[in-house]
Design an enzyme around this catalytic site. Structure first.
Site, PDB file in Angstrom:
ATOM      1  N   GLU A 176      -1.688  -9.513   2.687  1.00 13.77           N
ATOM      2  CA  GLU A 176      -1.717 -10.326   3.849  1.00 13.77           C
ATOM      3  C   GLU A 176      -3.189 -10.567   4.543  1.00 13.77           C
ATOM      4  OE1 GLU A 176      -1.620  -5.833   5.301  1.00 13.77           O
ATOM      5  OE2 GLU A 176      -1.084  -7.277   3.600  1.00 13.77           O
ATOM      6  N   CYS A 218       0.901  -1.275   0.014  1.00 17.44           N
ATOM      7  CA  CYS A 218      -0.090  -0.091  -0.028  1.00 17.44           C
ATOM      8  C   CYS A 218       0.847   1.077  -0.015  1.00 17.44           C
ATOM      9  CB  CYS A 218      -0.881  -0.072   1.280  1.00 17.44           C
ATOM     10  SG  CYS A 218      -2.373   1.021   1.046  1.00 17.44           S
ATOM     11  N   HIS A 272      -3.599  -5.240  -0.286  1.00 14.83           N
ATOM     12  CA  HIS A 272      -3.007  -5.845   1.091  1.00 14.83           C
ATOM     13  C   HIS A 272      -2.928  -7.277   0.959  1.00 14.83           C
ATOM     14  CE1 HIS A 272      -2.610  -2.107   3.739  1.00 14.83           C
ATOM     15  NE2 HIS A 272      -3.597  -1.855   2.899  1.00 14.83           N
TER      16      HIS A 272
END
Length: 546
Positions: free
Chosen positions: A505, A354, A503
């Site tokens: 994750e 990001c 993102h």
């Protein structure tokens, strides 16, 4: 009273977890997704703010037909309706409800009353109450005290909820006498008092509960028949693998420097930590995290605390890989840019997420395109080189829920496919992604052409600068549906220099680790191996000279 977690400080509440539909929720929902392997939606998260907002909107519309709107029945009724609506929408046979907080809290009062009423609304035989409480161990003799759990059970029963099963958190396995006492005061059988003691890693927790027949107790209480015999072998392998990794020597452990601005509370980066752990398990690479406060890498702040400046840079130089995560606000931005420049020039494996990806573009423009004033509108709206710009459709007046949120498709640029490390990483485990609700699209040649990942940002790379940046060597290998928004950056001349606007994750799972993190740890291991080999050669050469 927050509507969602979107406007809450990471220092106060940990990270904001983003769902497929753009819901900004508590980090606990990330734990649910990772453990269960499913994708949740914003309605799976109920807050007091959501409920009161819903009730007040109904009152303003006149839906209550002039009645006096009260906590009982209107607020508690709205809670029950919300639970039933979400359960029905998902076609669930069993709905798991977590009532957070502590029994007796003012905030949880309406929710406890709602669940008390719900058990009669759906039938007592169709609702099971599991109470989780602490059993502290006192003194050098290790006596387990049951008074706290007796008090919490008494308070719970006084509110009208009666525990069918008590799960006891403790540092050591629950002893026979405390188990008997808890069962007696809770008016349940001893087999319904389960021990949840500390374990080497959290993946042992489900195995320990199943060993105490938790699954059977739930089925028996709800009068359900098992549809299959669960196979826990893969999960057991997962738990033992984590144990094995922790036993490996330090020489095999890679050091990851995370350069962030919320390093004072590690829960601010919980999904990042989990994604690294998933990649670690998959690749059998043990790792350790070195937290670096980004502002301590800035030359401007060095005179104020030269020791912190030197210590932070020593940590970065001693790492095997550098990760720069997202964030908001200008504090520490120049320190992150300094870390990115160091990673690029010294060939350290780098992953920017990001804001980390955006700052990598800013750094490249400053250093390679010779645009020293290149910056983001977020930090300097007057810069002549607005490399990062505010997205035109985003609200300039409201903060909550107004970003580009949720799952969006990233398309890998066709001409860059042969050289794209990120596309190749997604291709390795593309077949298993669908099992966890993650869409990975491949072409006839086996290349991954698109992937759906979750986003949370207000700013983006200025498309006007994209051709100049690519001409200078930094490739935008992933873009959005209209090829206007830059989603993935890669530097082909670098061992691993990757940035993602999304993102990755948030969709990482123990059984499906996020591909960018897998590549990141692989590169870190290779970097460490090269350094160790070089050090040995230098030592050998030095000994010959002597």
């Amino acid at each position: 009273l927050n509507i969602d977690s979107g406007t809450m400080s990471p220092f106060e509440h940990g990270e904001v977890f983003v769902l497929n539909d753009g819901g900004e929720v508590d980090l606990d929902l990330g734990n649910y997704e990772r453990f269960i392997g499913i994708s949740l939606a914003r309605d799976n998260n109920i807050t007091t703010g959501k409920i009161y907002n819903h009730v007040i909107e109904k009152e303003r519309r006149g839906d209550y037909l002039g009645k006096t709107v009260q906590v009982v029945p209107h607020v508690v009724g709205a809670i029950q309706e919300w639970i039933e609506k979400v359960a029905a929408a998902n076609g669930a046979e069993v709905c798991v409800i977590e009532l957070g907080g502590t029994v007796g809290d003012i905030e949880s009062g309406p929710f406890i009353e709602a669940l008390r009423q719900l058990q009669f609304r759906v039938g007592v035989q169709n609702m099971m109450n599991l109470h989780v409480a602490l059993v502290p161990m006192m003194g050098v003799v290790g006596e387990q005290k049951t008074k706290p759990i007796q008090q919490s059970v008494r308070a719970l029963r006084a509110s009208g909820l009666f525990p069918d099963l008590v799960i006891c958190r403790s540092s050591q396995p629950l002893q026979t006498e405390p188990r008997r006492k808890i069962a007696y005061f809770s008016q349940i059988r001893e087999e319904n008092v389960l021990s949840c003691a500390d374990v080497p890693n959290l993946y042992h927790v489900p195995l320990n509960l199943v060993a105490q027949r938790l699954d059977y107790l739930i089925l028996h209480r709800l009068n359900l028949l098992p549809k299959t015999i669960p196979d826990w072998s893969a999960w057991r392998t997962l738990a033992t693998t984590v144990d094995d990794l922790s036993a490996l020597p330090e020489t095999e452990t890679v050091r990851v420097a995370i350069v962030g601005k919320y390093t004072g509370l590690q829960d601010s980066y919980l999904s990042l930590i989990k994604a690294l752990k998933h990649a670690s398990i998959h690749e059998r690479i043990p790792f350790t995290i070195d937290w670096v406060e980004a502002s301590c890498l800035e030359e401007e702040g060095a005179p104020d605390d030269p020791a912190a400046f030197e210590r932070s840079w020593e940590t970065v130089r001693g790492a095997d890989a550098i990760l720069v995560p997202g964030g908001f606000g200008d504090r520490g931005v120049e320190g992150k840019i300094n870390a990115i420049r160091f990673a690029r020039m010294e060939q350290y494996p780098f992953l920017g997420i990001c804001l980390g990806m955006q700052l990598a573009v800013v750094e490249y423009c400053r250093s390679i395109l010779k645009l020293p004033e290149a910056n983001s509108e977020e930090f300097n709206g007057g810069t002549p080189h607005r490399v990062i710009i505010f997205m035109p459709e985003i609200s300039t007046t409201h903060m909550g829920g107004t970003m580009r949120l949720g799952q969006r498709t990233t398309h890998f640029v066709k001409k860059h496919l042969p050289a794209s490390k990120v596309s190749a990483l997604y291709a390795e485990n593309a077949a298993a992604a669908d099992e966890f609700g993650i869409t990975v699209t491949t072409n006839a040649e086996g290349h991954v052409t698109a992937v759906d990942e979750r986003h949370r940002h207000r700013y983006e790379v200025n498309p006007e600068y994209a051709p100049k940046v690519e001409a200078a060597g930094l490739l935008f290998t992933g873009v959005d549906d209209r090829s206007e928004r830059m989603e993935v950056i890669e530097l082909p001349t670098h061992p691993y220099f990757v940035g993602t606007q999304y993102h990755p994750e948030f969709q990482s799972r123990p059984q499906w680790p996020s591909p960018p993190f897998v590549g990141f740890l692989r590169a870190a291991r290779q970097f460490r191996a090269r350094n160790q080999k070089r050090n040995k050669e230098q030592q050998l050469q030095h000994s010959h000279e002597e």
